[in-house]
Motif scaffolding. Sequence first.
Motif, PDB file in Angstrom:
ATOM      1  N   UNK A 173       0.824  -1.212   0.000  1.00 55.96           N
ATOM      2  CA  UNK A 173       0.000   0.000   0.000  1.00 55.96           C
ATOM      3  C   UNK A 173       0.857   1.261   0.000  1.00 55.96           C
ATOM      4  N   UNK A 174       0.225   2.393  -0.212  1.00 49.48           N
ATOM      5  CA  UNK A 174       0.942   3.659  -0.270  1.00 49.48           C
ATOM      6  C   UNK A 174       1.638   3.929   1.061  1.00 49.48           C
ATOM      7  N   UNK A 175       2.861   4.424   0.989  1.00 48.35           N
ATOM      8  CA  UNK A 175       3.603   4.749   2.207  1.00 48.35           C
ATOM      9  C   UNK A 175       3.200   6.129   2.716  1.00 48.35           C
ATOM     10  N   UNK A 176       3.573   6.414   3.951  1.00 49.66           N
ATOM     11  CA  UNK A 176       3.273   7.726   4.518  1.00 49.66           C
ATOM     12  C   UNK A 176       3.970   8.823   3.707  1.00 49.66           C
ATOM     13  N   UNK A 177       5.204   8.566   3.287  1.00 50.32           N
ATOM     14  CA  UNK A 177       5.956   9.558   2.510  1.00 50.32           C
ATOM     15  C   UNK A 177       5.274   9.853   1.176  1.00 50.32           C
ATOM     16  N   UNK A 178       4.832   8.797   0.502  1.00 51.20           N
ATOM     17  CA  UNK A 178       4.155   9.011  -0.772  1.00 51.20           C
ATOM     18  C   UNK A 178       2.808   9.697  -0.578  1.00 51.20           C
ATOM     19  N   UNK A 179       2.103   9.375   0.493  1.00 51.61           N
ATOM     20  CA  UNK A 179       0.835  10.042   0.780  1.00 51.61           C
ATOM     21  C   UNK A 179       1.062  11.533   1.006  1.00 51.61           C
ATOM     22  N   UNK A 180       2.122  11.871   1.740  1.00 53.35           N
ATOM     23  CA  UNK A 180       2.436  13.286   1.975  1.00 53.35           C
ATOM     24  C   UNK A 180       2.756  13.995   0.662  1.00 53.35           C
ATOM     25  N   UNK A 181       3.473  13.314  -0.229  1.00 55.46           N
ATOM     26  CA  UNK A 181       3.789  13.900  -1.531  1.00 55.46           C
ATOM     27  C   UNK A 181       2.536  14.059  -2.379  1.00 55.46           C
ATOM     28  N   UNK A 182       1.650  13.067  -2.322  1.00 55.41           N
ATOM     29  CA  UNK A 182       0.383  13.131  -3.053  1.00 55.41           C
ATOM     30  C   UNK A 182      -0.450  14.314  -2.578  1.00 55.41           C
ATOM     31  N   UNK A 183      -0.569  14.448  -1.263  1.00 57.37           N
ATOM     32  CA  UNK A 183      -1.346  15.558  -0.689  1.00 57.37           C
ATOM     33  C   UNK A 183      -0.741  16.906  -1.073  1.00 57.37           C
ATOM     34  N   UNK A 184       0.574  16.999  -0.996  1.00 55.99           N
ATOM     35  CA  UNK A 184       1.241  18.248  -1.369  1.00 55.99           C
ATOM     36  C   UNK A 184       1.003  18.569  -2.847  1.00 55.99           C
ATOM     37  N   UNK A 185       1.058  17.531  -3.684  1.00 60.16           N
ATOM     38  CA  UNK A 185       0.825  17.728  -5.113  1.00 60.16           C
ATOM     39  C   UNK A 185      -0.589  18.208  -5.401  1.00 60.16           C
ATOM     40  N   UNK A 186      -1.575  17.612  -4.716  1.00 59.36           N
ATOM     41  CA  UNK A 186      -2.972  18.018  -4.884  1.00 59.36           C
ATOM     42  C   UNK A 186      -3.169  19.458  -4.421  1.00 59.36           C
ATOM     43  N   UNK A 187      -2.644  19.754  -3.233  1.00 64.60           N
ATOM     44  CA  UNK A 187      -2.813  21.101  -2.665  1.00 64.60           C
ATOM     45  C   UNK A 187      -2.184  22.171  -3.559  1.00 64.60           C
ATOM     46  N   UNK A 188      -1.043  21.844  -4.166  1.00 62.82           N
ATOM     47  CA  UNK A 188      -0.360  22.811  -5.030  1.00 62.82           C
ATOM     48  C   UNK A 188      -1.185  23.117  -6.275  1.00 62.82           C
ATOM     49  N   UNK A 189      -1.689  22.078  -6.918  1.00 61.84           N
ATOM     50  CA  UNK A 189      -2.490  22.269  -8.133  1.00 61.84           C
ATOM     51  C   UNK A 189      -3.796  23.003  -7.830  1.00 61.84           C
ATOM     52  N   UNK A 190      -4.384  22.701  -6.671  1.00 65.17           N
ATOM     53  CA  UNK A 190      -5.695  23.256  -6.332  1.00 65.17           C
ATOM     54  C   UNK A 190      -5.636  24.607  -5.630  1.00 65.17           C
ATOM     55  N   UNK A 191      -4.442  25.074  -5.280  1.00 60.39           N
ATOM     56  CA  UNK A 191      -4.303  26.252  -4.413  1.00 60.39           C
ATOM     57  C   UNK A 191      -5.053  27.481  -4.928  1.00 60.39           C
ATOM     58  N   UNK A 192      -4.828  27.852  -6.168  1.00 65.86           N
ATOM     59  CA  UNK A 192      -5.469  29.055  -6.705  1.00 65.86           C
ATOM     60  C   UNK A 192      -6.988  28.877  -6.807  1.00 65.86           C
TER      61      UNK A 192
END
Length: 309
Positions: A173-192
């Motif tokens: 399953x997804x690791x904590x590190x990859x989950x954090x990267x996924x969340x950061x990636x989503x937040x960056x794209x959605x920020x504006x």
Amino acid sequence: MKPYAAIDIGTNSIRLLIAYVDKDRIVKCYKDLETTRIGENVDKSGVLSEAAMERSIKAITNFVQRVRQNRIDNLQVIATSAVRDAQNRDAFIQKVKAAANVDIDVISGEREAYLGFLGVLKGSKDPDEKILVIDIGGGSTELIIGNPAGIQQLMSLNLGAVRMTEKYITVDPITRAEMEQLIEGIDTVAEDAIKILKKHSVDRVIGIGGTATTLGAMHKKLEVYDREQIHNLDLSTQQLKDLWEMVAGSTLTERKQMKGLHPKRADVITAGITILDRLLTKLGFASIRISEYDNLEGLVFEQVEKQRF
């Protein structure tokens, strides 16, 4: 009662709707879906693979044959994110034309959002509300704010369940590190987009698309998908977080056994639910309503409107 048909070529799946419309209302309908993953690796390679095209052409041809067997002349075929982004989309369109004798309309993210919003309005049990529609697809997420008077805000983001899975998830399953990267990636794209959406006050959030309907089916633990049980189903953000924890902590094999989750969606549901969770969390909403009416219904009702004039 007049029949209409619509086919949506999405990043993850190809869907068919046959709808019988009477007095601006769908009185009988049939929906089918084939998971062909036409958007496989498009984000990395920039092109549709031969294997993905062949899978998709086979599904489209079967759907078109079904429409013609029912003697339905009103058929519209649209393609969204993956085909829209692919460098070889013209070759795919030509292959489909040769195999099924249909023309594909490759629509923009904005038009995709409009059709989804139109479909939601037609299926809403509270049609007068000001709503935010969240449509999480395989390659993109459409965000639409409006009411029956029209759309007030419309955005299309390069956030999709397939796109983000391929970009961020490499282990199971997804690791904590990859989950954090996924969340950061989503937040960056959605920020504006989040900043813009926060300027609006809405009565309700409505989710459409495969991620949203799948989460509804998982909440209901449906062994056989039943659109009547999913349409206009309300889920709290806590119920979604419970599903997120279950999905994120499980292996692909375990997810494939979960009730309500189609095995062919099991590898991308983690990214899909994370996108939805981040959007709702950032916007501060306590619940979401799931709609079975989406861009397919929107496409049907657009045909109905055009034939009135």
